[in-house]
Design a protein around this motif. Structure first.
Motif, PDB file in Angstrom:
ATOM      1  N   GLN A   1       0.809  -1.204   0.000  1.00  0.00           N
ATOM      2  CA  GLN A   1       0.000   0.000   0.000  1.00  0.00           C
ATOM      3  C   GLN A   1       0.856   1.274   0.000  1.00  0.00           C
ATOM      4  O   GLN A   1       0.438   2.309  -0.504  1.00  0.00           O
ATOM      5  N   ARG A   2       2.066   1.186   0.583  1.00  0.00           N
ATOM      6  CA  ARG A   2       2.946   2.347   0.600  1.00  0.00           C
ATOM      7  C   ARG A   2       3.365   2.784  -0.797  1.00  0.00           C
ATOM      8  O   ARG A   2       3.805   3.909  -0.992  1.00  0.00           O
ATOM      9  N   ARG A   3       3.289   1.881  -1.774  1.00  0.00           N
ATOM     10  CA  ARG A   3       3.678   2.218  -3.151  1.00  0.00           C
ATOM     11  C   ARG A   3       2.542   2.884  -3.925  1.00  0.00           C
ATOM     12  O   ARG A   3       2.703   3.221  -5.092  1.00  0.00           O
ATOM     13  N   THR A   4       1.416   3.099  -3.314  1.00  0.00           N
ATOM     14  CA  THR A   4       0.272   3.691  -4.001  1.00  0.00           C
ATOM     15  C   THR A   4       0.174   5.172  -3.659  1.00  0.00           C
ATOM     16  O   THR A   4       0.895   5.695  -2.800  1.00  0.00           O
ATOM     17  N   LEU A   5      -0.741   5.851  -4.340  1.00  0.00           N
ATOM     18  CA  LEU A   5      -0.976   7.272  -4.062  1.00  0.00           C
ATOM     19  C   LEU A   5      -1.463   7.459  -2.629  1.00  0.00           C
ATOM     20  O   LEU A   5      -1.064   8.404  -1.943  1.00  0.00           O
ATOM     21  N   ALA A   6      -2.339   6.539  -2.190  1.00  0.00           N
ATOM     22  CA  ALA A   6      -2.811   6.610  -0.804  1.00  0.00           C
ATOM     23  C   ALA A   6      -1.654   6.458   0.177  1.00  0.00           C
ATOM     24  O   ALA A   6      -1.635   7.075   1.244  1.00  0.00           O
ATOM     25  N   GLY A   7      -0.676   5.642  -0.217  1.00  0.00           N
ATOM     26  CA  GLY A   7       0.495   5.485   0.638  1.00  0.00           C
ATOM     27  C   GLY A   7       1.295   6.763   0.740  1.00  0.00           C
ATOM     28  O   GLY A   7       1.830   7.104   1.810  1.00  0.00           O
ATOM     29  N   LEU A   8       1.419   7.514  -0.363  1.00  0.00           N
ATOM     30  CA  LEU A   8       2.121   8.797  -0.340  1.00  0.00           C
ATOM     31  C   LEU A   8       1.404   9.780   0.568  1.00  0.00           C
ATOM     32  O   LEU A   8       2.034  10.507   1.347  1.00  0.00           O
TER      33      LEU A   8
END
Length: 995
Positions: A723-730
């Motif tokens: 999930q950290r690699r997604t936009l939400a993760g950013l």
């Protein structure tokens, strides 16, 4: 001891006639070619065998002796004296060197007697001083030493009877085997001139006598002249045994309104030879005596200029002395030399000495002590002591300038005081100076974090000619070398470069002072919060659901699961502000996430309140500074890396402070002394480990947190990593920064208040083992930590004790309830005879065996299984299974049976009925009932509301299906395996914690 120069020895060997000495001893010499021959007096010589060579002034025996040498060897052999004694005899009177017949051991001195046995002690001391004075004038090495210290002035030497003890005094005394010799030596031992061994006390020293008002010697000071060439540990400074007496240069203090007081006599004589006659010295930093105070009062002095060394010992002693003198009515001023220097060194380095010392006097600073005083400049140039205020402080420099005419030599015009207000272009990387066509560039100042050294890279540039070097500008030799080489390279006069370097040194000192002060103030600046930040931090601390809020914020920061571990870690970190903080050790296998858990907790703590290391050496903890760890978190990444320091860590945790005695050099004498280093607590200890067996002493002192290593937890972590690699993760990363800042600000607002537990007498705890004595303390501290965290939701009460106001807050029932749930989980592990992972394996085996027995309709005692079957079902590594199964077999949870083919089968003896929970804790509901019956007011409000459910984490943060809060009915087990049939259903449900 002092040595004769080569010139003196050669002069005696060539200047004293050997043939004259031999014939004066009654030996007849006859010509034998160019030589002379005679009968040797050192053996029965019937045929002449003694050969004298007049040209070379040497002798040799061709007979039984087979000896020879110079005139010195002849006297040594003839009179049975030492080399030094023979030289003294020849120096004194060569005619005395020839007795009528040779002797093997001298029994009568051949030098004129200096003292007699009936001499009184005071007269004896005066005569010895005169002898030392005469010796000094005839000793080139002693005169050279005084010259090297800038004290070779003939008036100084004669006026104060300076002397030199070169170990020849005993040669002037009657033999000790004579009555007179024994008597005189006894008296010399009484006054301290001779030691009990018979050696001179001040041997090898320049001697400075101190006279009383009647001109009698009352004290002798000796300063060794060989310095570093002496045997290691030899004292450089000596006085006569017994209490100090007298005041040096007492007559120079009469009718003087101003007195310069030095730390050492060498410094005082430095002022004297440069025209400042109203000067004296104490006997070191702690050697100010009642004689000094009486002399100051008798002189009519109003101001004392303290010229102690510019080091830590000198500064502390000057401040302490100023407070004493101010109470006696004197105004005190501090003469400030460059750091690490004394008056003598400064006068030698900064020439001309009379002007440079005058500059220091003009820039003297008024010292404020108890009572505080300031200077008021009068028309008569007299400084009167008055009460100080902030506006009066700047008067010090003006006041001392008006005093200067009374202190400085009237025939000398003094230049303006040097200023460190030299223009310099300062950047982050370098500092530039320009003096005419000369340009200098300094680098490396920022690396000097203390006052002991000032190591820099200095580049000098003149018309494209450069000279560059890296050196300690405080070191005289380094500085002199740079000046000399720079003058050659740049074609400049040495005095020009020397002045430039002096200006640079003063400016760098000021910049270094600013850097060090900024570094000291930096931690305090971090605690000053902006109004908005402070308001948000207070809102967090005043949140009724504070504990749930903490767990939610952990989840929003990306920390998956580990609810009880996160909460315990956070509470333990906050306990650093208590008198006896908690200690935590996180235990797991490699790569399970122990370091991530520790970092997650530490990340929410203020940076200036935590100290993190990867490893520590055995004694490193003792040298960290006395208060560098006080009320801080000491985190070490791996417990094994701190094994060498484990003893110190255990003591620091249990005792609250540690001390070590170590050998070091005394700053004044250079002697080896014992120094004490202390590190004060309290300190919160945070460790991680992969070890299955934790050191028993460490286990007793720490809360042990075990990481959840279940498959479900691994899956949740994988989801979070993806999930950290997604936009939400950013977006979550940006939100994490805000949350980290919020919690750090909140932690910085916590105050170290005392915690009072009104229910303490009613609490209960397991007492069947001695080790619960420490576990009980952990339990009580856990309650205190929860209460401390809620301090902004509690009433701060005050009680007066011995005139001091003590602030405290009270623990509430909700604190005890939360502590009970955490204690069942955390302290239960420490009391378990099985390590956490071994306990987990046992439960997994028990669940699997129960299922298999049900399927096959077998009794548990009839079911056998192999390690391979366990590995296939549980899917642990074979290495881990070997370790944990061996532990289960050893403690008789498993029974080994030898099967077919030599393999081993196991039988499960565990029935699953010893659920590990910490028993003996009182039910909080009972406490509440008791409180109601006794009329005690309920305190569930204010950080102690009834249990509420945790709000679910944001949808963009993946959560495991279990362990997201504390259960009201059952304590949390982060190592539980939800897939197993006997796993507690509450572990898979959303849980709640008390606010």
């Amino acid at each position: 001891m002092a040595r004769f120069s080569d010139d003196t020895i050669q002069q005696l060997k060539g200047g004293v006639s050997l043939m004259g000495l031999v014939e004066a001893g009654g030996i007849t010499l006859k010509a034998h070619g160019k030589d002379k021959i005679g009968h040797c007096p050192f053996h029965d010589d019937k045929t002449p065998s003694l050969v004298i060579s007049p040209e070379s002034n040497l002798w040799h025996c061709l007979g039984a002796c087979q000896t020879g040498g110079s005139v010195i060897d002849w006297v040594m052999k003839m009179q049975g004296v030492s080399f030094r004694h023979a030289v003294e005899i020849l120096n004194s009177d060569a005619s005395a060197a020839a007795p009528v017949k040779p002797i093997k051991q001298s029994t009568t001195k051949k030098l004129d007697a200096l003292l007699s046995g009936d001499t009184e002690a005071q007269q004896l001391l005066n005569q010895v001083t005169e002898y030392y004075h005469d010796t000094l004038k005839q000793s080139p090495e002693a005169l050279q030493y005084l010259e090297s210290r800038g004290l070779g002035d003939a008036e100084l030497i004669d006026r104060f009877k300076l002397g030199y003890a070169n170990r020849t005094l005993a040669y002037r005394l009657p033999e000790k085997n004579r009555k007179a010799g024994a008597a005189i030596r006894g008296k010399l031992q009484e006054v301290g001139i001779l030691r009990s061994t018979g050696h001179e006390h001040l041997t090898g020293s320049v001697v400075v006598p101190i006279f009383d008002s009647e001109g009698n010697v009352c004290e002798l000071y000796g300063r060794k002249i060989l310095g570093q060439r002496l045997r290691k540990g030899t004292a450089q400074h000596l006085y006569l045994p017994g209490p100090h007496a007298g005041v040096w240069n007492i007559e120079g203090l009469h009718n003087q309104p101003d007195i310069i007081l030095c730390e050492a006599l060498i410094d005082a004589m430095t002022f004297w030879v440069n025209g400042y006659k109203n000067v004296t010295a104490s006997y070191g930093t702690s050697g100010f005596t009642t004689d000094h105070l009486a002399a100051f009062k008798a002189s009519g002095a109003k101001r004392i200029l303290i010229a102690y060394d510019r080091d830590e010992a000198g500064n502390n002693a000057a401040q302490k002395l100023a407070e004493q003198l101010q109470q006696e009515g004197f105004a005190c001023y501090r003469l400030n030399f460059p750091k690490g220097m004394d008056a003598n060194q400064y006068a030698l380095e900064v020439t001309p000495a009379d002007k440079s010392l005058g500059v220091v006097i003009r820039s003297a600073e008024l010292m404020l002590g108890a009572p505080m005083m300031a200077a008021k400049v009068m028309n008569s140039a007299v400084v009167e002591p008055v009460k100080a205020d902030e506006k009066s402080l700047p008067l010090a420099a003006n006041a001392i300038s008006s005093v200067a005419p009374n202190i400085l030599p009237p025939v000398q015009a003094l230049p303006d005081a040097p200023s460190n207000d030299v223009h310099a272009d300062v950047t982050d990387k370098e500092i530039s100076f320009t003096f005419g066509n000369r340009k200098y560039r300094v680098r490396g100042l920022d690396k000097n974090k203390n006052y002991e050294a000032l190591k820099i890279n200095l580049l000098a540039n003149v018309n494209e000619q450069i000279h560059v070097d890296t050196f300690d500008i405080y070191a005289a030799k380094h500085r002199h070398s740079f000046i000399k080489l720079a003058a050659i390279e740049l074609a400049l006069d040495e005095s020009t470069v020397k002045k430039d370097v002096g200006k640079i040194l003063l400016k760098l000192e000021a910049l270094q002072e600013q850097l060090i002060q900024n570094a000291l103030e930096k931690p305090d600046e971090k605690t000053v919060l902006a109004e908005d930040d402070k308001a948000q931090a207070l809102a967090l601390l005043q949140d009724p659901n504070l504990l749930n809020r903490i767990l939610t914020d952990f989840s929003r920061c990306g920390v998956v699961g580990e609810e009880s571990n996160k909460l315990v870690g956070y509470l333990a970190a906050g306990s650093r502000k208590l008198e006896r903080p908690l200690a935590v050790i996180i235990q797991s296998t490699s790569a399970a996430g122990k370091s991530s858990l520790m970092d997650a907790v530490l990340n929410l703590m203020p940076e200036n309140e935590r100290v993190q290391y990867s490893a520590m050496t055995g004694q490193s903890l003792f040298y960290m500074g006395e208060t560098n760890l006080k009320n801080k978190i000491l985190a070490i990444a791996e417990e094994e890396g701190a094994s060498n320091a484990s003893y110190a860590l255990k003591l620091l945790q249990s005792e609250g402070e540690i001390t070590i005695a170590s050998t070091g050099k005394d700053d004044t004498t250079g002697n080896l002394v014992t120094k004490e280093y202390k590190v004060q607590g309290p300190v919160m200890l945070f460790l991680t480990t992969t070890a299955i067996d934790i050191d028993e002493e460490l286990l007793n002192r720490c809360l042990v947190l075990t990481v959840n290593e279940s498959r479900e937890q691994t899956q949740a972590i994988h989801r979070a990593q993806r999930q950290r690699r997604t936009l939400a993760g950013l977006q979550s990363k940006l939100e994490k920064e805000q949350l980290v800042k919020l919690h750090r600000n909140a932690q910085s607002l916590l105050r170290p208040l005392a915690i009072i537990n009104p229910y303490a007498d009613q609490l209960t705890f397991l007492d069947d083992k001695t080790r619960t004595r420490r576990d009980h303390e952990k339990y009580l501290t856990l309650i205190d930590s929860i209460a401390l965290l809620h301090q902004y939701q509690r009433e701060i009460k005050t009680v007066m004790h011995n005139g001091k106001a003590l602030e405290y807050i009270e623990a509430q029932l909700s604190d005890i309830e939360t502590a009970n749930k955490l204690a069942h989980e955390v302290l239960g592990r420490t009391l378990d005879e099985l390590p956490a992972q071994t306990r987990k394996l046992l439960k997994l085996i028990q669940s699997w065996v129960a299922d298999e027995c049900e399927k096959q309709s077998l009794a548990q005692s009839d079911y056998r299984f192999s390690r391979r079957e366990i590995r296939e079902v549980i899917r642990w590594s074979d290495t881990a299974l070997k370790v944990h199964i061996a532990r289960l077999v050893e403690l008789e949870y498993l029974l080994v049976h030898r099967g077919r083919g030599g393999r081993f089968d196991y039988e499960l003896l565990f029935d699953g009925n010893d659920e590990q929970r910490l028993m003996g804790l009182i039910n909080v509901e009972k406490l509440q009932c008791d409180a109601n019956r006794s009329g005690q007011k309920s305190n569930q409000s204010g950080g102690g509301q009834p249990l509420v459910r945790v709000q679910p984490a944001p949808s963009n943060t993946p959560q495991p299906s279990s362990h997201n809060a504390l259960s009201k009915s059952e304590p949390l087990n982060p190592n539980a395996q939800p897939a197993l049939k006997n796993d507690n259903a509450s572990h898979r449900s959303a849980m709640a914690v008390p606010a």
